[in-house]
Scaffold this active site. Structure first.
Site, PDB file in Angstrom:
ATOM      1  N   LYS A  20      12.692   5.930  14.546  1.00 42.37           N
ATOM      2  CA  LYS A  20      12.967   6.500  13.009  1.00 42.37           C
ATOM      3  C   LYS A  20      13.754   7.774  13.295  1.00 42.37           C
ATOM      4  O   LYS A  20      15.303   7.505  12.224  1.00 42.37           O
ATOM      5  CB  LYS A  20      11.323   7.608  11.762  1.00 42.37           C
ATOM      6  CG  LYS A  20      10.306   6.599  11.720  1.00 42.37           C
ATOM      7  CD  LYS A  20      10.439   5.861  10.240  1.00 42.37           C
ATOM      8  CE  LYS A  20       9.446   5.505  10.299  1.00 42.37           C
ATOM      9  NZ  LYS A  20       9.379   4.835   8.855  1.00 42.37           N
ATOM     10  N   ILE A  54       3.560   4.891  -0.317  1.00 43.46           N
ATOM     11  CA  ILE A  54       4.514   5.081  -0.546  1.00 43.46           C
ATOM     12  C   ILE A  54       5.364   3.754  -0.729  1.00 43.46           C
ATOM     13  O   ILE A  54       5.494   3.711  -2.090  1.00 43.46           O
ATOM     14  CB  ILE A  54       5.225   5.506   0.893  1.00 43.46           C
ATOM     15  CG1 ILE A  54       4.583   6.884   0.378  1.00 43.46           C
ATOM     16  CG2 ILE A  54       6.643   5.503   0.125  1.00 43.46           C
ATOM     17  CD1 ILE A  54       5.533   7.376   1.659  1.00 43.46           C
ATOM     18  N   TYR A  87       6.797   6.316  17.431  1.00 43.26           N
ATOM     19  CA  TYR A  87       7.494   6.026  15.717  1.00 43.26           C
ATOM     20  C   TYR A  87       8.208   6.924  15.836  1.00 43.26           C
ATOM     21  O   TYR A  87       9.393   6.878  14.807  1.00 43.26           O
ATOM     22  CB  TYR A  87       5.820   6.288  15.008  1.00 43.26           C
ATOM     23  CG  TYR A  87       6.130   6.905  14.080  1.00 43.26           C
ATOM     24  CD1 TYR A  87       5.775   6.152  12.512  1.00 43.26           C
ATOM     25  CD2 TYR A  87       6.450   8.307  13.216  1.00 43.26           C
ATOM     26  CE1 TYR A  87       5.885   6.003  11.657  1.00 43.26           C
ATOM     27  CE2 TYR A  87       5.996   8.558  11.923  1.00 43.26           C
ATOM     28  CZ  TYR A  87       6.538   7.437  11.153  1.00 43.26           C
ATOM     29  OH  TYR A  87       6.102   7.664   9.595  1.00 43.26           O
ATOM     30  N   SER A 145      11.294   9.528   8.944  1.00 41.45           N
ATOM     31  CA  SER A 145      10.578  10.339   8.807  1.00 41.45           C
ATOM     32  C   SER A 145      10.437  11.064   9.575  1.00 41.45           C
ATOM     33  O   SER A 145      11.684  11.890  10.208  1.00 41.45           O
ATOM     34  CB  SER A 145       9.450  10.186   9.520  1.00 41.45           C
ATOM     35  OG  SER A 145       8.222  11.052   9.857  1.00 41.45           O
ATOM     36  N   SER A 190       0.615  -1.489  -0.074  1.00 43.68           N
ATOM     37  CA  SER A 190       0.391   0.382  -0.199  1.00 43.68           C
ATOM     38  C   SER A 190       0.585   1.186   0.287  1.00 43.68           C
ATOM     39  O   SER A 190       1.575   1.271   0.126  1.00 43.68           O
ATOM     40  CB  SER A 190      -1.339   0.139   1.089  1.00 43.68           C
ATOM     41  OG  SER A 190      -0.199  -0.127   2.125  1.00 43.68           O
TER      42      SER A 190
END
Ligand SMILES: NC(=O)c1ccc[n+]([C@@H]2O[C@H](COP(=O)([O-])OP(=O)(O)OC[C@H]3O[C@@H](n4cnc5c(N)ncnc54)[C@H](OP(=O)(O)O)[C@@H]3O)[C@@H](O)[C@H]2O)c1
Length: 320
Positions: free
Chosen positions: A208, A54, A204, A178, A52
């Site tokens: 990252k 990117i 998250y 990110s 799904s």
């Protein structure tokens, strides 16, 4: 002049991360050239989370450049649908689905064995699979879920696939990080996030950050095998992941978000440009970017080594 305009965009965040960032930069002089047509003919690429968003669009772009594409997915129906979409839209596409939950070490080992058994070489791994959990979850191996998904699983997968990447003689490993990582310091004291109130967005962003911080060290580690390591951030793209994890942000920002293809642009460029972009760097919109925007988030080389040792212990890998 072009560099100055890019730098102004970079400082603005919204100007940089939204669709205006990429479209403006594309129109500036010195925008790096697109990969040449067929540049990935006879190349094999693995895209995790390729079912799904990117990852799917990245896989399709790599297929358009001639690559054999392995979609690494944990939800088989998504893999099958994306593989069918790529075959429908890219004439002659060579695409297969690999079942892999990158947060689960036994699944990673199984997938790596499959790839090594079936592919003569592996040219690119795109570590794209990502998760922003609503509440604390631990992986099957007992690690905090974003740590397992963004750091530990990808490191294990890459180490197991090193012989196949070596066979490429120009292997490339790309971490899809990110811009959220700019807000967090490297959590060397507490990589599993045991201390403090757990917030999925913080977990998250911390993991990252780890991807970006480890990339220079990994570049050195893998250089002897002719393997380069790259980290990048895609900006803000309109994907199922954003709709699901950040519905408020999506609602407000939707008109400004990039499409998934624009989110994948720098990944494809890193994967397919010749000569390869410099190893060990952090990229956004085809330019190297600083790892830091906020002074309090800076870390030392010793912090990175400490994190690396933690990862090696967790994965039972030799640190050197
Ligand atoms: N979109 C943005 O604005 C943005 C911004 C910064 C960074 N990123 C990063 O870009 C990457 C792609 O995100 P996206 O926006 O395209 O979201 P997405 O559509 O949700 O894609 C993420 C993919 O990762 C897969 N995945 C999650 N955990 C996995 C696991 N343990 N094993 C295998 N696959 C797993 C998901 O599969 P399932 O559907 O089966 O869960 C999904 O296909 C992520 O790493 C994300 O952090 C995106």
């Amino acid at each position: 002049m072009a560099r100055a305009a890019d730098a102004v965009l970079e400082t603005s965040i919204v100007g940089s991360f939204t669709k205006f960032g990429l479209s403006t930069r594309r129109s500036l002089p010195q925008w790096p050239a697109d990969p040449a047509p067929h540049s990935l003919r006879d190349h094999v690429v693995l895209v995790t989370g390729g079912g799904s968003g990117i990852g799917a669009e990245c896989a399709r772009q790599l297929s358009m450049l001639g690559a054999r594409v392995l979609l690494g997915v944990r939800t088989p129906s998504k893999g099958a649908n994306t593989a069918a979409w790529i075959r429908d839209t890219v004439p002659g596409a060579d695409v297969d689905v690999i079942d892999v939950d990158v947060s689960d070490f036994s699944s990673v080992r199984h997938a790596a064995r499959n790839i090594v058994a079936n592919e003569l070489r592996l040219d690119v791994i795109v570590h794209n699979a990502g998760v922003l959990p609503r509440e604390r979850l631990d992986s099957n191996d007992g690690h905090e879920i974003t740590l397992a998904t963004h750091v530990l699983g990808p490191l294990l997968l890459t180490e197991l696939l090193r012989p196949a990447l070596r066979a490429s003689q120009n292997g490339r490993v790309i971490f899809v990080s990110s811009g959220g990582m700019y807000t967090q310091r490297l959590p060397v004291e507490d990589p599993e996030y045991h201390v403090g109130v757990y917030k999925g967005a913080t977990a998250y962003a911390r993991t990252k950050r780890m991807q970006v911080a480890l990339t220079p060290l990994l570049a050195q580690r893998w250089a002897g095998d002719g393997i380069s390591a790259h980290a990048m951030h895609p900006g803000w793209a309109n994907t199922p992941g954003v709709v699901d994890a950040l519905p408020g942000f999506h609602k407000v920002m939707e008109p400004l978000l990039r499409d998934a293809r624009s989110g994948a642009d720098t990944i494809v460029w890193l994967a397919a440009s010749h000569p390869a972009p410099s190893s060990g760097r952090f990229w956004h919109d085809r330019r190297e970017r600083s790892q830091f925007r906020i002074p309090r988030t800076r870390h030392s080389d010793q912090d990175v080594v400490r994190l690396w040792r933690f990862c090696c212990d967790a994965l039972e890998l030799p640190a050197v």
